[in-house]
Scaffold this active site. Structure first.
Site, mmCIF file in Angstrom:
data_model
loop_
_atom_site.group_PDB
_atom_site.id
_atom_site.type_symbol
_atom_site.label_atom_id
_atom_site.label_comp_id
_atom_site.label_asym_id
_atom_site.label_seq_id
_atom_site.Cartn_x
_atom_site.Cartn_y
_atom_site.Cartn_z
ATOM 1 N N ASP A 66 0.767 -1.137 0.000
ATOM 2 C CA ASP A 66 -0.021 0.024 0.064
ATOM 3 C C ASP A 66 0.760 1.201 -0.046
ATOM 4 O O ASP A 66 2.178 1.247 0.134
ATOM 5 C CB ASP A 66 -0.959 -0.010 1.276
ATOM 6 C CG ASP A 66 -0.359 -0.385 2.624
ATOM 7 O OD1 ASP A 66 1.026 -0.443 2.658
ATOM 8 O OD2 ASP A 66 -0.819 -0.685 3.231
ATOM 9 N N ASP B 82 -7.603 -2.666 13.683
ATOM 10 C CA ASP B 82 -9.008 -3.029 13.147
ATOM 11 C C ASP B 82 -8.999 -4.194 12.314
ATOM 12 O O ASP B 82 -10.105 -4.376 11.708
ATOM 13 C CB ASP B 82 -9.351 -1.690 12.244
ATOM 14 C CG ASP B 82 -8.743 -1.497 11.036
ATOM 15 O OD1 ASP B 82 -7.695 -2.163 10.898
ATOM 16 O OD2 ASP B 82 -9.275 -0.548 10.402
ATOM 17 N N HIS C 108 -7.218 -4.921 9.593
ATOM 18 C CA HIS C 108 -6.905 -4.676 8.284
ATOM 19 C C HIS C 108 -5.610 -5.296 7.836
ATOM 20 O O HIS C 108 -4.663 -5.641 8.881
ATOM 21 C CB HIS C 108 -6.749 -3.234 7.661
ATOM 22 C CG HIS C 108 -5.596 -2.331 8.275
ATOM 23 N ND1 HIS C 108 -5.580 -1.293 8.389
ATOM 24 C CD2 HIS C 108 -4.217 -2.830 8.710
ATOM 25 C CE1 HIS C 108 -4.346 -0.601 8.752
ATOM 26 N NE2 HIS C 108 -3.704 -1.670 9.020
ATOM 27 N N GLU D 263 -9.677 -2.030 5.009
ATOM 28 C CA GLU D 263 -10.395 -1.598 6.000
ATOM 29 C C GLU D 263 -11.527 -2.437 6.337
ATOM 30 O O GLU D 263 -11.951 -3.052 5.116
ATOM 31 C CB GLU D 263 -10.529 -0.227 6.201
ATOM 32 C CG GLU D 263 -9.430 0.743 6.071
ATOM 33 C CD GLU D 263 -8.551 0.677 7.296
ATOM 34 O OE1 GLU D 263 -8.368 0.007 7.830
ATOM 35 O OE2 GLU D 263 -7.976 1.950 7.707
HETATM 36 P P1 PGA Z 1 2.205 -1.999 12.812
HETATM 37 O O1 PGA Z 1 1.266 -2.036 11.692
HETATM 38 O O2 PGA Z 1 3.079 -2.991 12.580
HETATM 39 O O3 PGA Z 1 2.655 -0.586 12.816
HETATM 40 O O4 PGA Z 1 1.266 -2.413 14.168
HETATM 41 C C1 PGA Z 1 0.652 -2.957 11.216
HETATM 42 C C2 PGA Z 1 -0.570 -2.894 10.072
HETATM 43 O O5 PGA Z 1 -1.196 -1.836 10.228
HETATM 44 O O6 PGA Z 1 -0.765 -3.562 9.341
#
Ligand code: PGA
Length: 261
Positions: A67, A136, A138, A143
């Site tokens: 992304d 959340d 994702h 999302e």
């Molecule tokens: P993080 O992000 O490693 O900063 O917890 C993971 C994500 O949002 O996929």
């Protein structure tokens, strides 16, 4: 799906990097799907060390990131292109031309998703997709309510994701609210998935994703459909998993993990 529980985050990171390194040694032309976020920083540091000290060779590898924020240029320090250069690409011998992220500055929004999908297909598809999980649920920026069949496209970010990521922006409100992301369907097309999840703050969501029902409300739960997934967690992230004992037994006894124990 297999769940591997490691004693701590450092061990989980090492195992993840080792699986990626072994895959690259077996197939020097690997096409990696890569992820960003705090969890992955240590994985990339370990891959960089393996490249430097063990001769791990990325010269024929390719990469596609999950992304990118819409509206951020590659040189913006909050763009995922910048993150990847800082944490990985500048420290390994991958050819920059072989590293791909969606173009956050693309003006043809639907066209950018289609272009990215075509680039992945032209590379022969993704061999190994590295995944984290957001609070959340994702994967990428898929999302809640993302179609389980979705392809690369633009997506509005949830308040949970905003809260999770705005801490990196100065001021926090400058964080873009939209991003390009590979779709859940794009991710499921990868030949292999390695998900890394560490920390107590992820214990609830990873338990739901791995052991709960498959639902578009938690896009990570879609990995239950995939035939070749390993989820690597530390003890803290594993704390809410009901099947912990079975997962431990399985890792200890499955011959395919002999060299990793
Ligand atoms: P993080 O992000 O490693 O900063 O917890 C993971 C994500 O949002 O996929």
């Amino acid at each position: 799906m297999e769940v591997i529980i490691q004693p701590d985050a450092a061990a989980a990171v090492k195992l993840t990097a080792r699986i990626m390194g072994d895959a690259l040694r077996k197939n020097p032309e690997m096409v990696f799907g890569l992820a960003t976020g705090a969890t992955m920083e240590a994985v990339y540091a370990e891959l960089a060390r393996m490249c430097r000290e063990e001769g791990l060779d990325f010269s024929n590898a390719k990469s596609f990131n999950l992304d990118e924020y819409i509206g951020l240029a590659p040189e913006d320090k909050n763009s995922y292109r910048y993150y990847m250069e800082q944490h990985l690409f500048n420290h390994i011998n991958i050819k920059k031309a072989n590293t791909h992220l969606p173009n956050g500055m693309a003006t043809d929004i639907p066209g950018e998703g289609a272009r990215y999908e075509a680039a992945i297909a032209a590379a022969g598809g993704i061999d190994l997709q590295l995944l984290g999980i957001g609070q959340d649920g994702h994967i990428g920026f898929n999302e809640p309510l993302s179609s389980l069949g979705s392809r690369t496209r633009d997506k509005s970010l949830t308040p949970v994701t905003y809260k999770q990521n705005c801490i990196y922006f100065d001021p926090p409100e400058s964080m873009p609210r939209r991003a390009f992301t590979m779709g859940v369907g794009t991710i499921l097309d990868a030949r292999r998935i390695v998900m890394l999840v560490t920390g107590e703050h992820k214990a609830d969501i990873i338990a739901k994703a791995v052991e709960g029902p498959v639902t578009s409300m938690i896009s990570a739960s879609a990995i239950q459909f995939h035939r070749n997934v390993v989820v690597i967690v530390d003890e803290a992230a594993a704390s809410k998993l009901e099947g912990k004992d079975y997962y431990r037994w399985s890792f200890e006894n499955e011959p395919c993990w002999n060299e990793y124990r």
